[in-house]
Scaffold this active site. Structure first.
Site, PDB file in Angstrom:
ATOM      1  CG  HIS A 106      -1.580   1.244   1.214  1.00 23.23           C
ATOM      2  ND1 HIS A 106      -3.029   1.405   0.643  1.00 23.23           N
ATOM      3  CD2 HIS A 106      -1.281   2.309   1.933  1.00 23.23           C
ATOM      4  CE1 HIS A 106      -3.443   2.643   0.915  1.00 23.23           C
ATOM      5  NE2 HIS A 106      -2.472   3.261   1.745  1.00 23.23           N
ATOM      6  CG  ASP A 187     -12.158   2.839   5.530  1.00 30.69           C
ATOM      7  OD1 ASP A 187     -11.871   3.560   6.514  1.00 30.69           O
ATOM      8  OD2 ASP A 187     -11.777   2.654   4.305  1.00 30.69           O
ATOM      9  NE  ARG A 194     -11.067   9.808   8.955  1.00 35.41           N
ATOM     10  CZ  ARG A 194      -9.992   9.164   8.232  1.00 35.41           C
ATOM     11  NH1 ARG A 194     -10.305   8.094   7.841  1.00 35.41           N
ATOM     12  NH2 ARG A 194      -8.953   9.527   8.370  1.00 35.41           N
ATOM     13  CB  SER A 209      -8.758   4.374   7.052  1.00 32.12           C
ATOM     14  OG  SER A 209      -9.355   4.355   5.850  1.00 32.12           O
ATOM     15  CE  LYS A 213      -9.269   1.442   2.887  1.00 32.54           C
ATOM     16  NZ  LYS A 213      -9.475   2.916   2.569  1.00 32.54           N
TER      17      LYS A 213
HETATM   18  N1  URA Z   1      -6.475   6.588   2.639  1.00 33.22           N
HETATM   19  C1  URA Z   1      -7.238   5.857   3.158  1.00 33.22           C
HETATM   20  O1  URA Z   1      -7.574   4.660   2.653  1.00 33.22           O
HETATM   21  N2  URA Z   1      -7.957   6.460   4.498  1.00 33.22           N
HETATM   22  C2  URA Z   1      -7.426   7.581   5.062  1.00 33.22           C
HETATM   23  O2  URA Z   1      -7.936   7.699   6.104  1.00 33.22           O
HETATM   24  C3  URA Z   1      -6.465   8.105   4.388  1.00 33.22           C
HETATM   25  C4  URA Z   1      -6.022   7.869   3.141  1.00 33.22           C
END
Ligand code: URA
Length: 450
Positions: A106, A187, A194, A209, A213
């Site tokens: 990621h 999320d 957010r 967050s 995932k």
């Molecule tokens: N990327 C995400 O998936 N979540 C966040 O809170 C910030 C960046």
């Protein structure tokens, strides 16, 4: 707090009213506990995430709680529980039983960050299975799916059973696709909230967050590329280290082998920012060429992923002998794309030239990212379309000698009215100095383990 003192007759309507009052009071007590600096219990966290997923905790209540968390933070235990509750809001994918070890990456997002494109097939060519659930771009950094969707025919949606087949296939081994709606749905809703309530900037919320995932996706190992610098979400080493540490801890708590690299993002990666432009550059890397910084970072990240997967192959060999390219072509075809098709080209171009002789000492990633976005390569709101051919091509990078009048950047767009806004974003992004070129810094700035 308002306490009702008169008795009501029992009945279904009254029960519903009482239940909704209790629900509201519970949400309020959780918000106020965090607002006042308290630590939430596991039961409170489970209840609020579950209630939010079902619609029983209102958006305004969740926004207030998110703001309290921005100010008060969360402990490691709270963050781990919050992450677990978000994973439990949906389906957890099962990737056990595949014939090859799973490892994913990621990136927190940067300008010209196309590394996933050559990296996933390269790591697959080394013997790993790479389940790369990716997103679309928002704001100045591009999204991996937007880039790949510029390949004619390529499809981002891959059903879970097909994903397993592709990962198990020794000639493919990598899937880059959209996350299903049932992967950490709490999320998905919370991030959208957010985004519009000024509550993205919280280390525990960002860490939970991202990691909810990745853990729900079922990978056994994970490499995090945490970008630091002007074009990154986090501008300082201190902030990047804090986020990386929080994510590595969450990975360890969930049994996912996790390593984070902090990598530089003051200058765009490579020589392109924009969807099809970045695909073309990635294919150059897979063909054994491409910009040195993209090659360096791709190999550095691949080595970490191969080690995390417990394999013993040098990715530099798999890149050099064409195995990574074979996996790329098979991966693109397996998702409906034609690896030989012509990529989209923008209808209009404009050139930005050097205004002096000297050495390019600075090419600011944020300025280039905003220019690419304004040209149409990115979107301002979720669901907006992107232009596949739009973006910025960089003809010089920091350290290169330049002469007055030499092309520095080519801007690409289908909408020429975007040129003035893009040029304005670049006005302070370029510095030409005199004297010797600065020595290139290493892209990898730090490495964080649990
Ligand atoms: N990327 C995400 O998936 N979540 C966040 O809170 C910030 C960046």
């Amino acid at each position: 707090m308002v306490v009702s003192s008169h008795r009501r007759e029992p009945g279904r309507a009254q029960d519903r009213a009482r239940l909704s009052t209790v629900t509201a009071l519970d949400a309020v007590s959780i918000i106020t506990a965090k607002r006042d600096g308290g630590e939430l219990s596991d039961a409170q966290i489970d209840w609020v995430i579950d209630g939010f997923t079902r619609g029983a905790v209102a958006d305004e209540q969740m926004s207030a709680l998110a703001m309290a968390i921005v100010w008060r933070g969360m402990t490691r235990r709270e963050t781990a529980r919050w992450t677990a509750a978000m994973i439990a809001s949906g389906r957890r994918m099962d990737l056990t039983g595949l014939p090859r070890p799973t490892v994913d990456k990621h990136s927190t997002g940067g300008v010209g960050d196309k590394i996933t494109l050559p990296l996933a097939p390269l790591v697959a060519a080394c013997g790993a299975a790479v389940p790369q659930l990716s997103g679309r771009g928002l704001g100045h950094t591009g999204g991996t799916l937007d880039k790949l969707e510029s390949i004619p025919g390529w499809q981002a949606d891959v059903p879970a059973a097909r994903m397993r087949e592709l990962l198990a296939d020794p000639g493919i081994g990598a899937v880059i696709c959209a996350a299903g709606a049932d992967l950490a749905p709490a999320d998905r809703r919370l991030y959208a909230l957010r985004d519009v309530t000024g509550t993205v900037e919280s280390i525990p919320l960002i860490a939970s967050s991202i990691m909810s995932k990745k853990i729900a996706e079922g990978t056994a190992a994970l490499l995090l590329d945490v970008k630091v610098g002007s074009g990154a979400f986090l501008k300082t080493m201190e902030g990047a280290r804090e986020l990386a540490t929080a994510m590595v801890e969450l990975g360890a708590d969930a049994g996912v082998r996790t390593v984070a690299l902090l990598t530089a993002m003051d200058t765009p990666l490579g020589r392109t920012a924009g969807n099809a432009l970045e695909v073309a550059e990635s294919v150059e890397v897979l063909a054994g060429g491409g910009p040195a910084d993209v090659v360096e970072l791709t190999i550095a990240l691949a080595r970490e992923m191969v080690a995390l997967a417990g394999l013993n192959t040098d990715p530099a060999d798999a890149l050099a002998d064409g195995r990574a390219m074979d996996h790329w072509r098979a991966m693109v075809r397996a998702q409906g794309g034609d690896p030989d098709a012509k990529l989209p080209i923008a209808k209009h171009t404009e050139t930005v030239r050097a205004d002096a002789d000297g050495v390019l000492t600075r090419l600011d990633a944020m300025g280039v990212g905003i220019a690419a976005w304004r040209l149409g390569a990115g979107r301002a709101r979720q669901g907006d379309p992107v232009q596949f051919g739009a973006g910025v091509e960089m003809h010089a990078k920091p350290g290169d000698a330049v002469t007055a009048g030499q092309p520095l950047l080519t801007l690409h767009t289908d909408t020429p009215e975007a040129f003035p806004g893009a040029i304005a974003a670049l006005r302070d992004a370029v510095t030409i100095g005199t004297g010797a070129a600065p020595a290139p810094d290493s892209l990898v700035l730090d490495r964080i383990l649990s």
